[in-house]
Design a protein around this motif. Structure first.
Motif, mmCIF file in Angstrom:
data_model
loop_
_atom_site.group_PDB
_atom_site.id
_atom_site.type_symbol
_atom_site.label_atom_id
_atom_site.label_comp_id
_atom_site.label_asym_id
_atom_site.label_seq_id
_atom_site.Cartn_x
_atom_site.Cartn_y
_atom_site.Cartn_z
ATOM 1 N N LEU A 49 -37.438 70.114 34.220
ATOM 2 C CA LEU A 49 -37.560 68.703 34.586
ATOM 3 C C LEU A 49 -37.430 67.808 33.355
ATOM 4 O O LEU A 49 -36.757 66.767 33.392
ATOM 5 C CB LEU A 49 -38.911 68.460 35.266
ATOM 6 C CG LEU A 49 -39.051 68.985 36.703
ATOM 7 C CD1 LEU A 49 -40.489 68.852 37.172
ATOM 8 C CD2 LEU A 49 -38.118 68.235 37.641
ATOM 9 N N ILE A 50 -38.066 68.192 32.270
ATOM 10 C CA ILE A 50 -37.989 67.398 31.036
ATOM 11 C C ILE A 50 -36.547 67.343 30.527
ATOM 12 O O ILE A 50 -36.041 66.278 30.154
ATOM 13 C CB ILE A 50 -38.914 67.997 29.957
ATOM 14 C CG1 ILE A 50 -40.382 67.806 30.353
ATOM 15 C CG2 ILE A 50 -38.646 67.361 28.586
ATOM 16 C CD1 ILE A 50 -41.358 68.600 29.494
ATOM 17 N N THR A 51 -35.865 68.493 30.536
ATOM 18 C CA THR A 51 -34.496 68.538 30.026
ATOM 19 C C THR A 51 -33.547 67.716 30.881
ATOM 20 O O THR A 51 -32.668 67.015 30.350
ATOM 21 C CB THR A 51 -34.007 69.993 29.951
ATOM 22 O OG1 THR A 51 -34.852 70.726 29.057
ATOM 23 C CG2 THR A 51 -32.564 70.072 29.454
ATOM 24 N N LEU A 52 -33.700 67.755 32.183
ATOM 25 C CA LEU A 52 -32.803 67.022 33.070
ATOM 26 C C LEU A 52 -32.912 65.512 32.910
ATOM 27 O O LEU A 52 -32.001 64.782 33.324
ATOM 28 C CB LEU A 52 -33.055 67.429 34.526
ATOM 29 C CG LEU A 52 -32.633 68.854 34.902
ATOM 30 C CD1 LEU A 52 -32.953 69.134 36.374
ATOM 31 C CD2 LEU A 52 -31.141 69.086 34.636
ATOM 32 N N VAL A 53 -34.015 65.049 32.330
ATOM 33 C CA VAL A 53 -34.146 63.600 32.086
ATOM 34 C C VAL A 53 -34.096 63.306 30.585
ATOM 35 O O VAL A 53 -34.630 62.300 30.123
ATOM 36 C CB VAL A 53 -35.442 63.021 32.707
ATOM 37 C CG1 VAL A 53 -35.344 63.069 34.221
ATOM 38 C CG2 VAL A 53 -36.685 63.762 32.230
ATOM 39 N N THR A 54 -33.430 64.205 29.837
ATOM 40 C CA THR A 54 -33.223 63.979 28.407
ATOM 41 C C THR A 54 -31.720 63.973 28.142
ATOM 42 O O THR A 54 -31.136 64.974 27.715
ATOM 43 C CB THR A 54 -33.912 65.086 27.576
ATOM 44 O OG1 THR A 54 -35.290 65.188 27.963
ATOM 45 C CG2 THR A 54 -33.840 64.770 26.088
ATOM 46 N N PRO A 55 -31.062 62.851 28.420
ATOM 47 C CA PRO A 55 -29.600 62.788 28.283
ATOM 48 C C PRO A 55 -29.154 62.845 26.826
ATOM 49 O O PRO A 55 -29.892 62.498 25.908
ATOM 50 C CB PRO A 55 -29.255 61.437 28.921
ATOM 51 C CG PRO A 55 -30.492 60.616 28.757
ATOM 52 C CD PRO A 55 -31.638 61.569 28.883
ATOM 53 N N ALA A 56 -27.925 63.305 26.646
ATOM 54 C CA ALA A 56 -27.323 63.357 25.313
ATOM 55 C C ALA A 56 -25.928 62.753 25.394
ATOM 56 O O ALA A 56 -25.259 62.843 26.427
ATOM 57 C CB ALA A 56 -27.250 64.803 24.824
ATOM 58 N N ASP A 57 -25.484 62.133 24.315
ATOM 59 C CA ASP A 57 -24.155 61.509 24.314
ATOM 60 C C ASP A 57 -23.229 62.141 23.278
ATOM 61 O O ASP A 57 -22.175 61.586 22.953
ATOM 62 C CB ASP A 57 -24.255 59.999 24.094
ATOM 63 C CG ASP A 57 -25.013 59.634 22.818
ATOM 64 O OD1 ASP A 57 -25.317 60.558 22.022
ATOM 65 O OD2 ASP A 57 -25.296 58.441 22.624
ATOM 66 N N THR A 58 -23.626 63.308 22.761
ATOM 67 C CA THR A 58 -22.770 64.003 21.800
ATOM 68 C C THR A 58 -22.124 65.210 22.480
ATOM 69 O O THR A 58 -22.471 65.570 23.605
ATOM 70 C CB THR A 58 -23.583 64.469 20.579
ATOM 71 O OG1 THR A 58 -24.664 65.305 21.023
ATOM 72 C CG2 THR A 58 -24.158 63.278 19.827
ATOM 73 N N GLU A 59 -21.183 65.822 21.789
ATOM 74 C CA GLU A 59 -20.489 66.979 22.348
ATOM 75 C C GLU A 59 -21.443 68.175 22.489
ATOM 76 O O GLU A 59 -22.367 68.336 21.686
ATOM 77 C CB GLU A 59 -19.316 67.378 21.445
ATOM 78 C CG GLU A 59 -18.169 66.377 21.450
ATOM 79 C CD GLU A 59 -17.545 66.237 22.827
ATOM 80 O OE1 GLU A 59 -17.295 67.275 23.475
ATOM 81 O OE2 GLU A 59 -17.314 65.087 23.261
ATOM 82 N N PRO A 60 -21.221 69.008 23.512
ATOM 83 C CA PRO A 60 -22.071 70.193 23.677
ATOM 84 C C PRO A 60 -22.000 71.115 22.456
ATOM 85 O O PRO A 60 -20.939 71.287 21.846
ATOM 86 C CB PRO A 60 -21.476 70.882 24.910
ATOM 87 C CG PRO A 60 -20.819 69.777 25.679
ATOM 88 C CD PRO A 60 -20.269 68.858 24.630
#
Length: 217
Positions: A49-60
């Motif tokens: 749940l925590i990860t799914l609401v921790t967006p990232a805008d860099t490349e994987p």
């Protein structure tokens, strides 16, 4: 995404159907009772749940396979490993642990279904797509499902398709396939050190046997 839902639903159902007395039985995780394992699953669900609401805008930086690493087998000295049994015992009756697991587990399942597989999230100082993140957790849920039922012969096993997917993930991580003669379940149990291979299985594994067990973290 579908495999994540299948593995998670099967694991949640297996926990929900456990009689109270089974919570005091040993699990497949050395030193943990079934109740300790279920408490660990609660924490795992919270992490998702925590990860799914921790967006990232860099490349994987990792994918479903490289999210995992081969690590040294656990010694039982990790502080979190020692904390889990105390947390599990604090629930008292199994029904309260079941309730919390079902409550958090349901939310985790819904969040996974609603998430965009192409979106990028951040966890453990890495970036990966939601689809890869959830697929990585097929391994976690399937192995822990096997741990849950290790001493419960009448409990349902993980779905065949998630066993196969977990075997594939573990083989890619190891860089070596297991012998075709091994069933998916046996490959996972032997490969991760959850049981020792027979002499015939060790012969079939060949040099690969020297690299086992594969501890994943």
């Amino acid at each position: 995404m579908d495999l994540f839902s299948r593995s998670w639903t099967a694991l949640r159902s297996a926990v929900a159907d456990l009689p109270d007395e089974d919570f005091e039985r040993p699990s497949g995780c050395a030193g943990w009772l079934v109740r300790d394992l279920v408490c660990h699953l609660v924490i795992g669900a919270q992490d998702i749940l925590i990860t799914l609401v921790t967006p990232a805008d860099t490349e994987p930086t990792v994918n479903a396979v490289t999210y995992w690493q081969l690590v040294e087998p656990p010694t039982g000295e990790d502080p979190l490993d020692a904390l889990i049994p105390r947390l599990a015992a604090a629930y008292g009756e199994p029904k309260w642990l079941k309730f919390h697991f079902d409550d958090v587990g349901s939310a985790t399942g819904r969040a996974a279904e609603l998430a965009d597989p192409a979106a990028r999230v951040s966890t453990r100082d890495e970036v990966l797509t939601v689809g890869d993140f959830l697929h990585a957790y097929v391994l976690e849920w399937t192995l822990h499902h096997l741990d849950l039922i290790a001493h419960l012969p009448s409990a349902p096993e993980p779905p065949a398709e998630t066993l196969a997917a977990t075997r594939e993930l573990l083989e890619k991580l190891a860089g070596t396939p297991f012998p075709a003669a091994l069933s998916d379940k046996d490959a996972l149990l032997i490969g991760t050190g959850r049981r020792k291979p027979t002499d015939a299985e060790k012969a079939a594994l060949g040099d690969f046997a020297q690299r086992l067990p594969l501890a994943v973290g």
